[in-house]
Design an enzyme around this catalytic site. Structure first.
Site, PDB file in Angstrom:
ATOM      1  N   LYS A   1      11.223  -0.452  -3.884  1.00 25.69           N
ATOM      2  CA  LYS A   1      10.137  -1.026  -4.680  1.00 25.69           C
ATOM      3  C   LYS A   1      10.300  -0.581  -6.127  1.00 25.69           C
ATOM      4  CE  LYS A   1       6.474  -1.082  -1.163  1.00 25.69           C
ATOM      5  NZ  LYS A   1       6.242  -2.534  -1.089  1.00 25.69           N
TER       6      LYS A   1
ATOM      7  N   ARG B   1       6.390  -4.680   9.763  1.00 23.61           N
ATOM      8  CA  ARG B   1       6.495  -5.592  10.916  1.00 23.61           C
ATOM      9  C   ARG B   1       7.496  -5.074  11.942  1.00 23.61           C
ATOM     10  NH1 ARG B   1       8.008 -10.512   7.095  1.00 23.61           N
ATOM     11  NH2 ARG B   1       6.571  -9.302   5.802  1.00 23.61           N
TER      12      ARG B   1
HETATM   13  N1  BES Z   1       3.261  -2.116   2.540  1.00 25.33           N
HETATM   14  C1  BES Z   1       3.774  -3.308   1.985  1.00 25.33           C
HETATM   15  C2  BES Z   1       2.683  -4.363   1.754  1.00 25.33           C
HETATM   16  C3  BES Z   1       1.771  -4.133   0.589  1.00 25.33           C
HETATM   17  C4  BES Z   1       2.196  -4.419  -0.699  1.00 25.33           C
HETATM   18  C5  BES Z   1       0.494  -3.704   0.783  1.00 25.33           C
HETATM   19  C6  BES Z   1       1.333  -4.236  -1.765  1.00 25.33           C
HETATM   20  C7  BES Z   1      -0.374  -3.538  -0.276  1.00 25.33           C
HETATM   21  C8  BES Z   1       0.044  -3.799  -1.555  1.00 25.33           C
HETATM   22  C9  BES Z   1       4.819  -3.912   2.910  1.00 25.33           C
HETATM   23  O1  BES Z   1       5.567  -3.007   3.624  1.00 25.33           O
HETATM   24  C10 BES Z   1       5.764  -4.673   2.027  1.00 25.33           C
HETATM   25  O2  BES Z   1       6.418  -4.067   1.250  1.00 25.33           O
HETATM   26  N2  BES Z   1       5.816  -5.993   2.211  1.00 25.33           N
HETATM   27  C11 BES Z   1       6.638  -6.812   1.428  1.00 25.33           C
HETATM   28  C12 BES Z   1       7.179  -7.886   2.328  1.00 25.33           C
HETATM   29  C13 BES Z   1       8.243  -8.744   1.694  1.00 25.33           C
HETATM   30  C14 BES Z   1       9.487  -7.925   1.442  1.00 25.33           C
HETATM   31  C15 BES Z   1       8.544  -9.900   2.621  1.00 25.33           C
HETATM   32  C16 BES Z   1       5.800  -7.410   0.296  1.00 25.33           C
HETATM   33  O3  BES Z   1       4.627  -7.711   0.521  1.00 25.33           O
HETATM   34  O4  BES Z   1       6.306  -7.522  -0.801  1.00 25.33           O
HETATM   35 MN    MN Z   2       7.275  -2.352   2.540  1.00 22.62          MN
END
Ligand code: BES
Ligand code: MN
Ligand code: ZN
Length: 505
Positions: A284, A358
């Site tokens: 990230k 997931r």
């Molecule tokens: N924990 C995050 C989701 C999230 C992001 C929650 C921002 C709250 C605020 C999850 O693990 C994630 O990173 N999801 C990705 C999925 C994508 C790579 C398909 C996302 O939401 O960017």
């Molecule tokens: Mn994530």
């Protein structure tokens, strides 16, 4: 804060401050709507009314929603008039909000407060009392573990006075007890979510849950570490943990009520417990990584509902599966393009290691389906896309069983929490298929990301289990629009909805 009852009384028990309600009356005058300045309250004593009217400025008081007016009685007792606006438009959520704001206004000034409860009833007396106590105890929460100066509110006792005949002390006390049990569970979950990631490792998290359930009757706890997870073939879960310095932990809780018959329902929960989500190799960016300690809020949410229901001794069998790990990077961490075999035998092409939740949930859901529950509900901070679709104020709901989803929507309504169902269409199921594995962990585009994640999860539901998925990515923290939630940090939302669901199961 102590909550006390003083029923069948005409006296006020609070020594420092009395809270009374007032409504705003709108009357038709010559075809136009005109607001009267008349304060409407049938529950005021003669003494109170006289003292109020004796003060000139009280004429300007309109009792609009949230408008507070302070004055003193002859013996020096202070009175706060809490304006509730139009009586017909009053609901329990408005009562919660006004008591939260009231708490903030007075908690550093008065130690002993009494509420003239009869004026704050909307619908059932017990539900109104429960809403007020819930609000006070949720608002009084603060996370001060790491502060030298701990919060120490002046307000120590709130007594509910009622002059009405025929009130049931037993029912009132039960309402207070329920609100106390549920809000302690909410505040316990908030503490876990607010805990920093260098303290709340997966192993520490599991230990805290194990310790917490020791004192709850009917609850058993089993913890699976990496060795056991390997034996269970939970390779998707383990692939997320691969880059971690700490073992993955699957906490398996069961609650068995006192009397179990063949009609006793079995509800299973699964919660995402990512104690920190760096994104893994699909790292990230710095700004998006901050606050990813809250990526375990889904597990804290289902645990809190489980805890509250077990402590209330609800007549429902429960299972709670919490999948705990961080998503970190080292030379062992899973690389994008990896293909991993899930517990249910399906292979998954991991194209983005940041879509890790997931993967953990998939194996945990499959594990939970083995237990053949009557309903399976999972809760996860699963997708940033949920914030785009529903904002930060609304919980996303998806699933494979409309009846179960309708029940959850009803419970959210009963708890005055926002929840909205998203469709999971065949096209999105198709989008989660890979050419070289059974599935891939991200869709072909960002669009519809929340429901595509649900489409992925649905591949791991078996035995015809009725399943619902709650995406709490938005509502899990920083609910600055709700005065009974901290404006920054864990919200503790959705727990009240789940407790309502369990009560009706
Ligand atoms: N924990 C995050 C989701 C999230 C992001 C929650 C921002 C709250 C605020 C999850 O693990 C994630 O990173 N999801 C990705 C999925 C994508 C790579 C398909 C996302 O939401 O960017
Ligand atoms: Mn994530
Ligand atoms: Zn995550």
């Amino acid at each position: 804060m102590d909550i006390k009852l003083n029923l069948n009384t005409k006296d006020f028990s609070g020594k420092d401050l009395i809270v009374v309600s007032a409504f705003q009356k709108t009357v038709e005058a010559k075809g136009k709507k005109k607001e009267t300045t008349e304060v409407v309250n049938t529950h005021w004593s003669k003494e109170l009314k006289e003292a109020f009217l004796a003060i000139k400025s009280s004429k300007n008081y309109k009792a609009s929603l949230g408008e507070r007016y302070f004055f003193a009685l002859q013996d020096g007792t202070e009175v706060c008039v809490l304006g509730l606006g139009d009586k017909k438009a009053l609901d329990l959520e408005k009562i919660r909000k006004e008591f939260a704001n009231f708490y903030k206004a007075v908690s550093s000034k008065y130690a002993d407060v009494s509420v003239a409860f009869d004026g704050f009833v909307k619908g059932s007396k017990e539900d109104s009392l429960k809403a007020i106590v819930e609000s006070l105890l949720m608002t009084a929460y603060s996370f001060d573990t790491y502060l030298a100066k701990k919060s120490n509110p002046t307000l120590k006792t709130v007594t509910f006075d009622s002059a009405e005949k025929g009130t049931s002390k037993k029912k009132f006390q039960a309402a207070i007890d329920e609100a106390t049990t549920v809000t302690s569970a909410i505040n316990f979950a908030r503490d876990l979510v607010n805990e920093p990631p260098n303290v709340l490792r997966s192993t520490e998290y599991a230990k805290r849950i194990k310790k917490d359930v020791e004192s709850i009757k009917g609850v058993k706890c089993k913890i699976l570490g990496n060795k056991e997870l390997k034996k269970e073939k939970m390779n998707l879960f383990l692939s997320v943990n691969a880059g971690s310095a700490y073992e993955a932990q699957l906490v398996h809780l069961t609650y068995t009520p006192k009397k179990v018959t063949k009609n006793t329902k079995h509800i299973a929960f699964v919660g995402k417990g990512l104690v920190f989500d760096t994104g893994g190799y699909s790292l990230k960016p710095g700004g998006s990584m901050v606050n990813m300690k809250f990526d375990m809020a889904g597990s804290a949410t289902v645990y809190a509902a489980f805890k509250a229901a077990a402590e209330m001794g609800l007549n429902v069998k429960m299972t709670c599966i919490l999948g705990m790990t961080d998503n970190a990077v080292n030379s062992h961490a899973t690389m994008p393009d990896a293909i991993v075999k899930a517990r249910n035998g399906k292979t998954v092409e991991i194209l983005n290691t940041d879509a890790e939740g997931r993967l953990v949930m998939a194996d945990c859901l499959d594990y939970a389906c083995d237990l053949k529950p009557d309903a399976l509900i999972d809760s996860a901070t699963l997708t940033g896309a949920c914030l785009i679709a529903l904002g930060t104020e609304v919980c996303g709901l998806m699933g494979n069983d409309q009846k179960l989803q309708d029940k959850l929507l009803k419970s959210a309504k009963n708890a005055d929490e926002y929840m909205w169902q998203l469709p999971v269409i065949p096209e999105w199921h198709k989008d989660m298929k890979s050419n070289i594995a059974d599935l891939k962990n991200i869709g072909g585009s960002r669009f519809g990301g929340t429901a595509k994640a649900a489409a992925f999860l649905s591949e791991f539901i078996k035995n015809d289990v009725a399943w619902a998925h709650l995406d709490i990515a938005g509502v899990g923290d920083s609910q600055s629009h709700l005065p009974y939630c901290p404006s920054k940090g864990a919200s503790g939302l959705v727990i009240r909805s789940l407790v309502d669901f369990l009560k009706n199961s």
